[in-house]
Design an enzyme around this catalytic site. Structure first.
Site, PDB file in Angstrom:
ATOM      1  N   TRP A 156       0.699  -1.140  -0.002  1.00  0.00           N
ATOM      2  CA  TRP A 156       0.089   0.030  -0.151  1.00  0.00           C
ATOM      3  C   TRP A 156       0.897   1.269  -0.043  1.00  0.00           C
ATOM      4  O   TRP A 156       2.079   1.168   0.127  1.00  0.00           O
ATOM      5  CB  TRP A 156      -0.930   0.026   1.218  1.00  0.00           C
ATOM      6  CG  TRP A 156      -0.378   0.491   2.309  1.00  0.00           C
ATOM      7  CD1 TRP A 156      -0.633   1.635   3.290  1.00  0.00           C
ATOM      8  CD2 TRP A 156       0.279  -0.317   3.388  1.00  0.00           C
ATOM      9  NE1 TRP A 156      -0.123   1.652   4.273  1.00  0.00           N
ATOM     10  CE2 TRP A 156       0.480   0.313   4.643  1.00  0.00           C
ATOM     11  CE3 TRP A 156       0.798  -1.484   3.367  1.00  0.00           C
ATOM     12  CZ2 TRP A 156       1.189   0.284   5.755  1.00  0.00           C
ATOM     13  CZ3 TRP A 156       1.694  -1.919   4.507  1.00  0.00           C
ATOM     14  CH2 TRP A 156       1.953  -1.272   5.509  1.00  0.00           C
ATOM     15  N   ASP A 192       6.162  -4.707   2.850  1.00  0.00           N
ATOM     16  CA  ASP A 192       6.396  -5.692   4.190  1.00  0.00           C
ATOM     17  C   ASP A 192       7.522  -6.537   3.834  1.00  0.00           C
ATOM     18  O   ASP A 192       7.913  -6.899   2.759  1.00  0.00           O
ATOM     19  CB  ASP A 192       5.017  -6.492   4.119  1.00  0.00           C
ATOM     20  CG  ASP A 192       3.940  -5.629   4.676  1.00  0.00           C
ATOM     21  OD1 ASP A 192       4.218  -4.543   5.457  1.00  0.00           O
ATOM     22  OD2 ASP A 192       2.657  -6.054   4.702  1.00  0.00           O
TER      23      ASP A 192
END
Lengths: 406, 181, 181, 406
Positions: free
Chosen positions: C105, C124
């Protein structure tokens, strides 16, 4: 060990006023499910725990796998379903996703259905799996950067198939064959299944809200065939699934102009609850700026769904604080003093709310780090006390048993 | 687990931003005390366990020595684990959905109600992840791992489906023939 | 995990018996404050992160807004997770043995050093269990899960070996063309 | 997403004084292992974390499975071995035990060897697996109410076989083929392997201590070919494995009569450490009654192994307290005040100690609930400070790199 054997022989003859020898191997089972039995998830301990709010004690747990843990509860057969993700080496190796089936009386595993290893493991439990009203089909939301639903035939205990979603996410059930998803442009997608669990029809609506301006949250509640979504700004968007095409009821606001000026907002990770019998909506709110839509709540506001009138404001207290399962509190006089201080000065920090569905409903609250529940009379709003510890942390709350059907 | 854990810790983090100034004094006060006091503090209150009829020959259930949900319960003198009485079971029965290990370690505990020593069997309940509540660890007569019948550091979940430990019971096998050494 | 967790909690339990009386006052003091203050209290101090050369154009690393190990680091305006800078990585690199997710994101964060808005990619790091340190959750511009490019509640460990989340980076993709709405 | 693409294009041309666009996908690797790099296990997070005591930061982690997590470190090849237990469904399903092989530079998994699903998952990490001095064979202690060893050929990365133990437990290595176990009657059992990892010979000695009177603990340390065991009452029992038959050196006591009168005892879950270069023994002690052999320590007493003379008493401080990974401390002035109060008034509660093996050795301490390390100069005993957080909880400490060979 010999002396122990001797001891047993002697005990058999001498035991009288003494504590009688006991047998090993017994395991508790649960009676019929009660309305005041509430499930509270714990992601650190990877489980959901069943708490008896009246008895103030834990009744048992069901473990889950990696990611969110939210059991689904059948109404027509004694079964609990847990979508779960596992790796053959814990953090690595081969991934396997299953729907595990538990018996609500024994809390024992009675079966599993393997599904494609695509289940979404997001930070929100709500909207990630849905059960048809007749308990025939379970839909599990898949996220692999693309989105789809895995459909499980629970009567046959088989994976029925995967159905793609057109740029839409999440799943909410209403009726026996209908599942709703939300799309990135604010549209609704409604899937209708046939008797084999295959796609019978699909409807993609026009946008009913603008995600860029005021998105609705994933934390919706259901009343009858209508799902109630709330937006960041507190606008309620009803979506009725009774017809083949969804209909969008008139929107209404949780907050009036003055309350907006006071910066009241929806917040938390499970911020809506409904008591189906009295048609009351419970909303977790706090005062905060923009982008505080996940911040914990300080009050629960109660609304009459018939006219959207607010009936009550319930000021919340902190549901209790635990560290690694140890409650921070005192017994006796110190306990009452501590509770008074907690009630008076500790920030409520409520992240989750639910309401039991019986005629003496309870409003239940938790904070994600509390491992403890706050319990209120859902009609008067009176604080009844804390129940815990429930574990190390707290997550989604569920009160699946008792009261009127959805 | 991650994401949800995130959101849980999130509550902490967010609150700091909002409250550090407002509650700075309170925070400091807690900080100075919690470091030294958190340990004795934590278990002062415990989960409310099953309320059951008193067992003939046992101490008054209203006292810690007679309450199966308390670490001080007389049978717990050599226990190491979570008390099943706080986890949906009792001192004699496992919580729903778990299996009781048939093999275990043994303690010799004195019952204050009759002053006699009893052989206590700490059968583990297995097959679900740790209960996490009412942890209790007492080592009266505990021995190292190479002396199994008296070692509470051994995971005794054997003879059952999995070695995954959930909680421990404390079952009276009978009177001990020797008083405690 | 169980047994060892037992032994860890054991320290707490044992100490209570020995110290409750001695430290009763201290314990009470902590109890009265921790309930209200523990939350703001906890993250006041953070793990010391990597000490690295300042990045051209960024705020002074001695300030929170310029320190990649602080939740207040300017790039973290929409992050949700553990800061890789505290976990053996950095704001740009994953810790050893993890994989960086290629999809993620996006946040739009203002750099106080030049007052300009930047597009930040919160990739991540995946494949090991949660780091657990320096948790940070900020939601500037965060949207629900059905709006993926702006949702920090989505587990973004995809396009890598496993979905197991460890920590999050905050990588500058470039200047934003629009100022923050 | 479109606006983002545009942004990138613009950034490419406009970036000058601004922060330059960065690339994704980079992953850190570690330099050569350092003596002041210490591994600290965390059973709640199911891992061992590598902490740089000089830099005061975490360098990375290695996950384990169910039960204790204690990596073993090869000296002759760049490999780390982690015996691990997994279930196909997390808490249930099919059990698989493996020895996982990690690269110490990348901390990446490079291989695994499956072993029988019998590995002991007890509350003590020490003595549950042992590595031969030439890194050829790994012995894993099995507990199935009966006991045995699983032998792994690490050069061939294959399971070599299972060898039964005659009522004995645990495993300690010395030399290239010799493994020691302790028996329930206080005897020693020594297994010698052949080049295929099969049993070459076995020796079962007479009891060298009485487990009923004063048992030795599992938490032994090694100096050369000798393992030093300590009893509940503080008697050191040396066991020399240099010959085919073990020899039992003269026992000596950590405590004199006065110290016994003061009730000084050994305690904690890892209570011995040795600095091989200076031949110093570090013992974690506290004042307590009988049956307090697992209680945390308040001091470390330092002995010269040459003559058993005590060289020093090191008063310990609390290694630091964390809650779910958040250290409880302050920065700045408040921080120094807090540290002073922690150092002065918090109970030390030290459960684990180890010593680095370099010429500027550090004594490292942790408490099982601390998630933080206390660091001391191992020569002067001076407290150097705290390093952390290391995670949520703390367990066995290991300083495998640097200094003299065992």
């Amino acid at each position: 060990m010999r002396r122990i054997v001797i001891a047993l022989l002697l005990a058999a003859v001498t035991a009288r006023a003494e504590v009688a020898p006991e047998s090993t191997g017994s395991v508790e089972t649960l009676g019929p499910p009660q309305p005041h039995w509430v499930w509270t998830a714990d992601l650190l301990l990877q489980r959901s725990a069943l708490m008896d709010l009246d008895g103030g004690r834990m009744l048992g747990i069901i473990n889950g796998g990696y990611g969110t843990i939210m059991p689904l509860f059948a109404r027509t057969r004694p079964e609990i379903y847990v979508p779960a993700t596992y790796y053959s080496r814990g953090t690595h190796g081969t991934r396997t996703d299953v729907v595990e089936i538990y018996d609500p009386t024994t809390l024992g595993l009675v079966g599993e259905v393997e599904i494609p290893p695509k289940r979404a493991t997001n930070a929100v439990a709500l909207g990630h799996a849905a059960l048809s009203d007749d308990d025939r089909f379970l839909a599990v939301f898949n996220w692999t950067t693309g989105t789809s639903l895995s459909i499980v035939d629970l009567a046959a205990r088989r994976f029925a198939g995967e159905i793609s979603l057109p740029g839409c996410s999440l799943t909410y059930a209403a009726g026996n064959r209908r599942f709703l998803s939300l799309c990135a442009d604010g549209a609704a997608f409604v899937l209708t299944l046939d008797e084999q669990g295959n796609e019978a029809s699909r409807v993609l609506t026009k946008p009913f809200f603008d995600p860029k301006v005021d998105p609705v949250t994933e934390k919706a509640v259901r009343v009858g065939s209508t799902w109630l979504f709330v937006s960041f700004d507190g606008i309620i968007h009803p979506v009725d699934l009774s017809g083949p095409e969804p209909s969008f009821g008139p929107t209404w606001s949780l907050f009036n102009a003055d309350e907006r000026a006071e910066k009241w907002r929806i917040g938390g990770m499970q911020h809506l609850a409904v008591h189906r019998g009295t048609k009351r909506l419970y909303a977790l709110v706090h005062r905060g700026e923009r982008d505080t839509h996940k911040e914990p709540g300080e009050e629960v506001w109660v609304y009459d769904l018939a006219d959207g009138r607010r009936l009550q404001r319930v000021a919340l207290v902190n549901p209790g604080f635990t560290i690694y399962g140890f409650p921070i509190a005192f017994g006796g006089v110190g306990g009452r003093l501590f509770d008074w201080l907690m009630d008076s000065f500790a920030p409520p920090l409520v992240g989750f709310i639910t309401v039991t569905q019986d005629d003496a409903p309870l409003l239940v609250t938790s904070s994600q780090f509390s491992g403890s529940l706050g319990v209120y009379d859902a009609r008067s709003g009176a604080f009844r006390g804390r129940v815990g510890p429930t574990g190390f942390t707290s997550d989604v709350l569920q009160a699946p048993w008792g009261g009127a059907a959805p | 687990m991650t994401s949800r854990l995130d959101d849980w810790v999130d509550r902490l983090t967010r609150q700091v931003a909002r409250r550090t100034s407002r509650r700075g004094l309170l925070a400091r006060l807690a900080a100075l005390t919690v470091g030294a006091a958190a340990v004795p503090l934590l278990p002062v209150s415990r989960a409310r366990g099953a309320s059951r009829a008193p067992i003939p020959g046992e101490p008054d259930p209203s006292t810690a020595a007679g309450n199966p949900s308390e670490c001080e319960y007389w049978r717990h003198c050599a226990i190491d684990g979570f008390l099943c009485s706080c986890c949906g079971g009792s001192q004699r029965a496992c919580p729903p959905g778990t299996e009781q290990s048939p093999v275990t370690w043994i303690g010799t505990c004195r019952n204050p109600a009759d002053g006699k020593d009893y052989i206590i069997s700490y059968n583990d309940c297995c097959g679900k992840h740790i209960c996490g509540l009412c942890f209790c660890h007492r080592n009266e007569g505990d021995k190292p791992i190479y002396f199994p019948p008296r070692s509470n550091d051994i995971n005794w979940c054997y003879g059952v489906s999995t070695v995954v430990y959930h909680c421990s019971t404390a079952i009276v096998l009978g009177l001990a023939t020797e008083t405690k050494s």
